[in-house]
Motif scaffolding. Structure first.
Motif, PDB file in Angstrom:
ATOM      1  N   LYS A   1      45.758  35.768 -21.902  1.00 21.74           N
ATOM      2  CA  LYS A   1      47.096  35.228 -21.622  1.00 21.74           C
ATOM      3  C   LYS A   1      47.071  34.141 -20.546  1.00 21.74           C
ATOM      4  O   LYS A   1      47.724  33.096 -20.710  1.00 21.74           O
ATOM      5  CB  LYS A   1      48.031  36.367 -21.228  1.00 21.74           C
ATOM      6  CG  LYS A   1      48.412  37.273 -22.402  1.00 21.74           C
ATOM      7  CD  LYS A   1      49.414  38.325 -21.973  1.00 21.74           C
ATOM      8  CE  LYS A   1      49.837  39.190 -23.159  1.00 21.74           C
ATOM      9  NZ  LYS A   1      50.815  40.232 -22.764  1.00 21.74           N
ATOM     10  N   PRO A   2      46.332  34.317 -19.431  1.00 16.61           N
ATOM     11  CA  PRO A   2      46.261  33.211 -18.459  1.00 16.61           C
ATOM     12  C   PRO A   2      45.661  31.942 -19.041  1.00 16.61           C
ATOM     13  O   PRO A   2      46.092  30.829 -18.680  1.00 16.61           O
ATOM     14  CB  PRO A   2      45.375  33.785 -17.348  1.00 16.61           C
ATOM     15  CG  PRO A   2      45.556  35.263 -17.433  1.00 16.61           C
ATOM     16  CD  PRO A   2      45.720  35.550 -18.895  1.00 16.61           C
ATOM     17  N   ASN A   3      44.693  32.046 -19.957  1.00 14.66           N
ATOM     18  CA  ASN A   3      44.108  30.851 -20.562  1.00 14.66           C
ATOM     19  C   ASN A   3      45.098  30.145 -21.470  1.00 14.66           C
ATOM     20  O   ASN A   3      45.131  28.907 -21.532  1.00 14.66           O
ATOM     21  CB  ASN A   3      42.842  31.218 -21.332  1.00 14.66           C
ATOM     22  CG  ASN A   3      41.646  31.377 -20.419  1.00 14.66           C
ATOM     23  OD1 ASN A   3      41.728  31.142 -19.215  1.00 14.66           O
ATOM     24  ND2 ASN A   3      40.519  31.773 -20.967  1.00 14.66           N
TER      25      ASN A   3
ATOM     26  N   GLU B   1      45.165  40.745 -20.589  1.00 13.26           N
ATOM     27  CA  GLU B   1      46.042  40.433 -19.469  1.00 13.26           C
ATOM     28  C   GLU B   1      45.369  39.531 -18.434  1.00 13.26           C
ATOM     29  O   GLU B   1      46.016  38.668 -17.842  1.00 13.26           O
ATOM     30  CB  GLU B   1      46.523  41.724 -18.794  1.00 13.26           C
ATOM     31  CG  GLU B   1      47.342  42.625 -19.711  1.00 13.26           C
ATOM     32  CD  GLU B   1      48.634  41.965 -20.167  1.00 13.26           C
ATOM     33  OE1 GLU B   1      49.147  41.114 -19.422  1.00 13.26           O
ATOM     34  OE2 GLU B   1      49.123  42.317 -21.268  1.00 13.26           O
ATOM     35  N   GLU B   2      44.079  39.735 -18.207  1.00 11.99           N
ATOM     36  CA  GLU B   2      43.403  39.005 -17.135  1.00 11.99           C
ATOM     37  C   GLU B   2      42.778  37.687 -17.591  1.00 11.99           C
ATOM     38  O   GLU B   2      42.522  36.818 -16.769  1.00 11.99           O
ATOM     39  CB  GLU B   2      42.321  39.891 -16.517  1.00 11.99           C
ATOM     40  CG  GLU B   2      42.863  41.126 -15.815  1.00 11.99           C
ATOM     41  CD  GLU B   2      41.773  41.921 -15.135  1.00 11.99           C
ATOM     42  OE1 GLU B   2      40.605  41.448 -15.152  1.00 11.99           O
ATOM     43  OE2 GLU B   2      42.061  42.998 -14.602  1.00 11.99           O
ATOM     44  N   THR B   3      42.502  37.547 -18.885  1.00 14.32           N
ATOM     45  CA  THR B   3      41.793  36.356 -19.356  1.00 14.32           C
ATOM     46  C   THR B   3      42.549  35.597 -20.441  1.00 14.32           C
ATOM     47  O   THR B   3      42.801  34.400 -20.322  1.00 14.32           O
ATOM     48  CB  THR B   3      40.401  36.743 -19.890  1.00 14.32           C
ATOM     49  OG1 THR B   3      39.687  37.456 -18.877  1.00 14.32           O
ATOM     50  CG2 THR B   3      39.613  35.506 -20.281  1.00 14.32           C
TER      51      THR B   3
ATOM     52  N   TYR C   1      37.420  40.179 -24.806  1.00 10.90           N
ATOM     53  CA  TYR C   1      38.167  39.408 -23.818  1.00 10.90           C
ATOM     54  C   TYR C   1      39.371  40.222 -23.340  1.00 10.90           C
ATOM     55  O   TYR C   1      40.149  40.738 -24.150  1.00 10.90           O
ATOM     56  CB  TYR C   1      38.647  38.085 -24.408  1.00 10.90           C
ATOM     57  CG  TYR C   1      37.548  37.114 -24.762  1.00 10.90           C
ATOM     58  CD1 TYR C   1      36.293  37.202 -24.187  1.00 10.90           C
ATOM     59  CD2 TYR C   1      37.771  36.096 -25.684  1.00 10.90           C
ATOM     60  CE1 TYR C   1      35.291  36.311 -24.500  1.00 10.90           C
ATOM     61  CE2 TYR C   1      36.765  35.189 -26.010  1.00 10.90           C
ATOM     62  CZ  TYR C   1      35.526  35.307 -25.415  1.00 10.90           C
ATOM     63  OH  TYR C   1      34.532  34.415 -25.732  1.00 10.90           O
ATOM     64  N   ASP C   2      39.535  40.325 -22.043  1.00 10.47           N
ATOM     65  CA  ASP C   2      40.648  41.071 -21.481  1.00 10.47           C
ATOM     66  C   ASP C   2      41.951  40.321 -21.720  1.00 10.47           C
ATOM     67  O   ASP C   2      42.087  39.152 -21.339  1.00 10.47           O
ATOM     68  CB  ASP C   2      40.436  41.296 -19.986  1.00 10.47           C
ATOM     69  CG  ASP C   2      41.464  42.249 -19.402  1.00 10.47           C
ATOM     70  OD1 ASP C   2      42.559  41.779 -19.048  1.00 10.47           O
ATOM     71  OD2 ASP C   2      41.164  43.460 -19.315  1.00 10.47           O
TER      72      ASP C   2
END
Length: 514
Positions: free
Chosen positions: A297-299, A293-295, A290-291
């Motif tokens: 932390k936003p979740n 920065e892109e996945t 799982y990325d």
């Protein structure tokens, strides 16, 4: 010594005078015009006193600077020039052949091609038999520089030997054509031995390499070793590395400093203990993919925006680790709207439901409605059903058949009012045959009247102690745990440090649904 040998020889002009000794031969010879002599033998015009070594240099230079085409001039480099021209001609023929097949030879400009078009045709036909098309070859045309006998056959034979089916070899080469350049002994064998050393089963080697063929190009002492060492350092059992590689081999190619460690540090910052995180990775190694920065932390920010409390974020992740990689905003929005419209549960109640059972974000709405419709059909008001779901979200994931059996026993055998089910909806989560019936029969034999929670929400040992007691004790809350801390038992002191490890294992079994 060499200079003395040159001095001992006669000048070139004297040698020319000595040659026609036979009178008959001299009559047959016709004089050569001076102009032609100068072109055919440029060295003849040089002075007699010139050094012979310099003569040879000047001869070579004059030959190269002549106006005549190269192939008409005699030279000591005649064979080299001709060979170069033959190679150029054969390269043009081979390129024309490749173009006729739809293969673009532009990237082959600096590549040494075979001497004949027949050899190139053999390579192309061999790759075509593997299942590669002209488009596949155009993706990596450098594979045409590999010899069939020296490169392709040994590599493919070894890949088949370690477990890759012959029917899959073409697909393997499509995914990782660089393997055709590899040395079996120097590059491929050490990687396979490294995987076996990580406890990857022999029968799984082919499967692992098909999933991630780029492993064959990594250096053993680099990325792969450091990734394994770091995971072991945070608590991953070395014996579980092999199953992790089989499940998700891609983490062997991840850099510790830029990928794995930042991911681990972020989850630990949420309050997730490293021991729990290690158990999660052992069972679901794909979490490392799982990325951050892109996945991830936003979740996490999405969960907070929907009302999930920060102090329970670690518990949510521990129960449902996949939530870190979902398209979470869309799923949460859809489920929240559904809960508000169909179940009459407000956003705050929806947040409490997600905290207790985060798997609900991925549960289909028609699955949720089946238990709800069953409860409504039993005469329970919709407001009470909403309260039951907020208190025990596991209700909406139960099988209706099991709920029917438990409800029938509750009404026919126990004869209790529906109010008790509303107050203790966890009743439906217990096994009817192994817990509810045996304990209820023990209570009836002793003529004990108690609540559902008193005789169901305890261990077998605690239940026996309660039956032997002379009075019914007041109900107390069950064990509590704050993620990142130690297990606290009501009425007792905090668990000692000696039992810390076992408590983590108990916590993992109780709170992490893996």
């Amino acid at each position: 010594m060499i200079s003395s040998l040159f001095r001992a020889r006669k000048p070139i002009t004297q040698i020319a005078k000595v040659v026609p000794k036979n009178p008959q031969l001299s009559q047959k010879l016709t004089p050569i015009p001076q102009s032609i002599q100068s072109h055919q033998n440029p060295c003849a015009q040089l002075p007699h006193s010139q050094n012979p070594s310099r003569v040879l240099q000047n001869c070579s230079f004059s030959t190269q600077s002549s106006k005549f085409p190269e192939y008409e001039m005699p030279s000591v480099t005649w064979g080299v020039v001709q060979g170069r021209k033959e190679k150029l001609v054969s390269r043009v023929i081979i390129c024309d052949y490749l173009k006729s097949l739809g293969i673009v030879p532009d990237e082959l400009e600096n590549l040494e091609l075979p001497s004949t078009v027949d050899v190139m045709r053999e390579r192309v036909e061999f790759l075509q038999k593997l299942g590669l098309s002209s488009d596949d070859i155009n993706e990596y045309p450098l594979m045409l520089g590999c010899s069939v006998r020296k490169n392709m056959i040994p590599v493919l034979a070894y890949l088949e030997k370690i477990g890759i089916p012959r029917s899959k070899l073409g697909e393997f080469v499509k995914n990782y054509p660089q393997v055709l350049h590899a040395s079996v002994v120097v590059e491929l064998v050490p990687v396979v031995k490294f995987l076996r050393g990580l406890d990857v089963e022999k029968d799984d080697i082919g499967y692992v390499l098909q999933k991630y063929p780029e492993l064959l190009g990594y250096k053993l002492e680099g990325t792969m070793s450091t990734s394994v060492a770091y995971l072991v350092s945070i608590g991953v059992n070395p014996r579980d590395i092999g199953p992790m590689v089989t499940q998700y081999p891609y983490f062997l190619g991840m850099r510790v400093g830029t990928v794995i460690k930042p991911f681990v540090d972020f989850l630990v910052s949420l309050g997730l203990p490293k021991k729990i995180l290690a158990r999660m990775l052992e069972k679901r190694a794909y979490l490392l993919g799982y990325d951050l920065e892109e996945t991830v932390k936003p979740n996490v920010d999405c969960l907070i925006s929907f009302g999930i409390r920060r102090e329970v974020l670690a518990s949510v992740v521990a129960q449902y680790p996949q939530i870190l990689g979902l398209p979470l905003k869309a799923k949460m929005s859809s489920q929240q709207y559904f809960f508000s419209l169909k179940l009459k549960i407000d956003p705050e109640g929806f947040a409490r439901v997600i905290e207790k059972m985060p798997q609900i974000v991925s549960l289909h709405q028609h699955v949720i409605m089946k238990p709800v419709e069953f409860l409504l059909g039993r005469g329970i008001p919709s407001e009470d059903v909403a309260k039951m779901i907020v208190k025990c979200p596991q209700l909406i994931a139960l099988r209706v058949e099991l709920m029917k059996n438990s409800f029938y026993f509750f009404k026919s055998e126990m004869g209790r009012p529906l109010k008790e089910l509303v107050e203790f909806p966890e009743y439906f989560t217990y096994s009817l045959e192994s817990r509810i019936k045996p304990r209820y029969q023990r209570l009836r034999s002793k003529e004990i009247r108690c609540s559902l929670k008193w005789f169901l929400n305890c261990s077998d040992q605690r239940f026996e102690e309660r039956l032997q007691g002379e009075y019914i004790e007041t109900e107390t809350p069950g064990p509590l745990f704050c993620m990142g801390g130690k297990l606290e038992l009501p009425g007792n002191e905090m668990v000692s440090d000696e039992d810390d490890e076992s408590d983590d294992e108990v916590l993992y079994r109780r709170t992490v649904s893996l």
